[in-house]
Design an enzyme around this catalytic site. Structure first.
Site, short mmCIF file in Angstrom:
data_model
loop_
_atom_site.label_atom_id
_atom_site.label_comp_id
_atom_site.label_asym_id
_atom_site.label_seq_id
_atom_site.Cartn_x
_atom_site.Cartn_y
_atom_site.Cartn_z
N ASP A 236 -13.66 11.74 10.87
CA ASP A 236 -12.76 10.67 10.44
C ASP A 236 -11.35 11.24 10.30
O ASP A 236 -11.18 12.45 10.10
CB ASP A 236 -13.21 10.05 9.11
CG ASP A 236 -12.68 8.63 8.94
OD1 ASP A 236 -13.44 7.67 9.19
OD2 ASP A 236 -11.49 8.48 8.57
N ARG B 80 0.81 -1.22 0.00
CA ARG B 80 0.00 0.00 0.00
C ARG B 80 0.84 1.27 0.00
O ARG B 80 0.40 2.31 -0.47
CB ARG B 80 -0.93 0.00 1.21
CG ARG B 80 -1.95 -1.13 1.14
CD ARG B 80 -3.26 -0.70 1.72
NE ARG B 80 -4.20 -1.78 1.76
CZ ARG B 80 -5.17 -1.88 2.65
NH1 ARG B 80 -5.32 -0.96 3.58
NH2 ARG B 80 -6.00 -2.89 2.61
C1 LIG Z 1 -14.25 0.42 9.01
S1 LIG Z 1 -14.54 2.14 9.06
C2 LIG Z 1 -15.98 2.19 10.09
C3 LIG Z 1 -17.07 3.06 9.52
C4 LIG Z 1 -18.39 3.04 10.31
N1 LIG Z 1 -18.19 3.50 11.66
C5 LIG Z 1 -19.01 1.68 10.28
O1 LIG Z 1 -19.03 0.98 11.30
O2 LIG Z 1 -19.51 1.28 9.23
C6 LIG Z 1 -13.23 2.71 10.16
C7 LIG Z 1 -12.92 4.19 10.01
O3 LIG Z 1 -12.14 4.62 11.14
C8 LIG Z 1 -11.26 5.63 10.69
N2 LIG Z 1 -10.15 5.78 11.65
C9 LIG Z 1 -9.11 4.94 11.88
N3 LIG Z 1 -8.27 5.46 12.78
C10 LIG Z 1 -8.79 6.66 13.16
C11 LIG Z 1 -8.37 7.68 14.06
N4 LIG Z 1 -7.24 7.57 14.78
N5 LIG Z 1 -9.14 8.78 14.18
C12 LIG Z 1 -10.29 8.90 13.47
N6 LIG Z 1 -10.73 7.98 12.60
C13 LIG Z 1 -9.99 6.86 12.44
C14 LIG Z 1 -10.82 5.12 9.33
O4 LIG Z 1 -10.31 6.17 8.51
C15 LIG Z 1 -12.10 4.51 8.78
O5 LIG Z 1 -12.79 5.39 7.93
#
Ligand SMILES: C[S@@+](CC[C@H](N)C(=O)[O-])C[C@H]1O[C@@H](n2cnc3c(N)ncnc32)[C@H](O)[C@@H]1O
Length: 283
Positions: free
Chosen positions: A149, A40
């Site tokens: 996010d 990636r």
């Molecule tokens: C799998 S998605 C979950 C989306 C939604 N909450 C759901 O359950 O369908 C995880 C998200 O967490 C975000 N994320 C990861 N680390 C983070 C951080 N330190 N602060 C804010 N967002 C974060 C990622 O960018 C990603 O968009």
């Protein structure tokens, strides 16, 4: 043009890079993920004309544009999978049990704040907003469903509010379609729902950014902390505890729990699901 042979990531480069990513975002990469990082991040080396991952690590530490680059590195390493009406049991508990309780609890102020922390492309935020609007419990209230996010790319999609068929992959999501205007295969969120939501770029591990979030009644943080280790979960959950008003609700993904993370929340046994609640008066 892709590199003829992408450089391999040495174990030492992997250690340095994953430590840096972890310190910035809380994302925790296990030993088996070296090739994932290699694959990636390889396009970033090419983009900057760097020869190997050691040079990329130095770039991330010392280059004047390092802050922007670490955001991109985290962005390409995050999992952004999401869709409308994900985890229906919990959403049923939210709309049938938590919303009526909130309508009572906040009836004086007529104000409701909901935070979707780690909202990805916004499907969770719009699902919550539609459920709020359809409940009919909050006419004339001051409402905000705030989605945040760490990745700017997904927030741009969330703000646009236009979705393809895959976003509606659950049977329950079909029932939400009235809140969209169809243009061919693309579904646009209608204005009455859009005005209930807002979005912001926030890293849950960055305390200075967390200062921008005010008190909230409900936090959804679903399928975000599964990518964190226990130390990062503890930090984030402490923030959630501080942001939630007393009696506020914390909704995690169905595979997540606060076991070994904190004892600061109580478990509420609702008809459709178990959720966490900040006790009314914390010692
Ligand atoms: C799998 S998605 C979950 C989306 C939604 N909450 C759901 O359950 O369908 C995880 C998200 O967490 C975000 N994320 C990861 N680390 C983070 C951080 N330190 N602060 C804010 N967002 C974060 C990622 O960018 C990603 O968009």
């Amino acid at each position: 043009m892709p590199l003829a042979t992408a450089p391999a990531m040495t174990p030492e480069e992997f250690r340095l890079l994953r430590e840096l990513i972890y310190a910035h975002s809380g994302l925790s990469f296990g030993d088996e993920t070296r090739y994932l990082l290699e694959r990636r991040l390889a396009p970033r080396l090419q983009y900057h004309g760097l020869d190997d991952f050691g040079a990329y690590h130095r770039f991330l530490r010392f280059d004047p544009s390092r802050r922007a680059e670490i955001e991109i590195a985290v962005e390409v390493l995050t999992t952004n999978e999401t869709y409308f009406y994900r985890e229906p049991h919990q959403l049923r508990a939210f709309s049938e049990e938590i919303l009526p309780a909130l309508a009572q609890e906040n009836r004086g102020a007529r104000r409701l704040r909901i935070w979707s922390a780690g909202c990805s492309t916004g499907e969770e935020v719009y699902t919550i907003a539609i459920l709020l609007a359809r409940s009919g419990l909050f006419e004339g209230w001051d409402l905000d469903v705030f989605g945040s996010d760490i990745a700017r790319r997904v927030l741009a999609v969330a703000r646009a509010g236009v979705y393809g068929p895959r976003a509606f992959r659950t049977p329950e999501a079909d029932a939400l379609r009235d809140s969209f205007r169809a243009e061919g295969e693309r579904w646009h969120v209608k204005e009455d729902v859009r005005r209930l939501v807002s979005f912001g770029h926030l890293n849950l591990l960055d305390d200075s950014m967390m200062g921008l979030v005010g008190a909230v009644d409900v936090i959804f943080c679903r399928n975000v902390m599964i990518y964190f280790d226990v130390a990062a979960r503890k930090r984030v959950v402490r923030t959630f505890r501080d942001k939630l008003r007393e009696g506020g609700y914390l909704l995690l993904g169905h595979s997540e729990s606060l076991l070994n993370v904190t004892a600061d929340f109580e478990i509420l046994h609702l008809r459709h699901d178990l959720v966490y609640r900040k006790p009314l008066a914390l010692p």
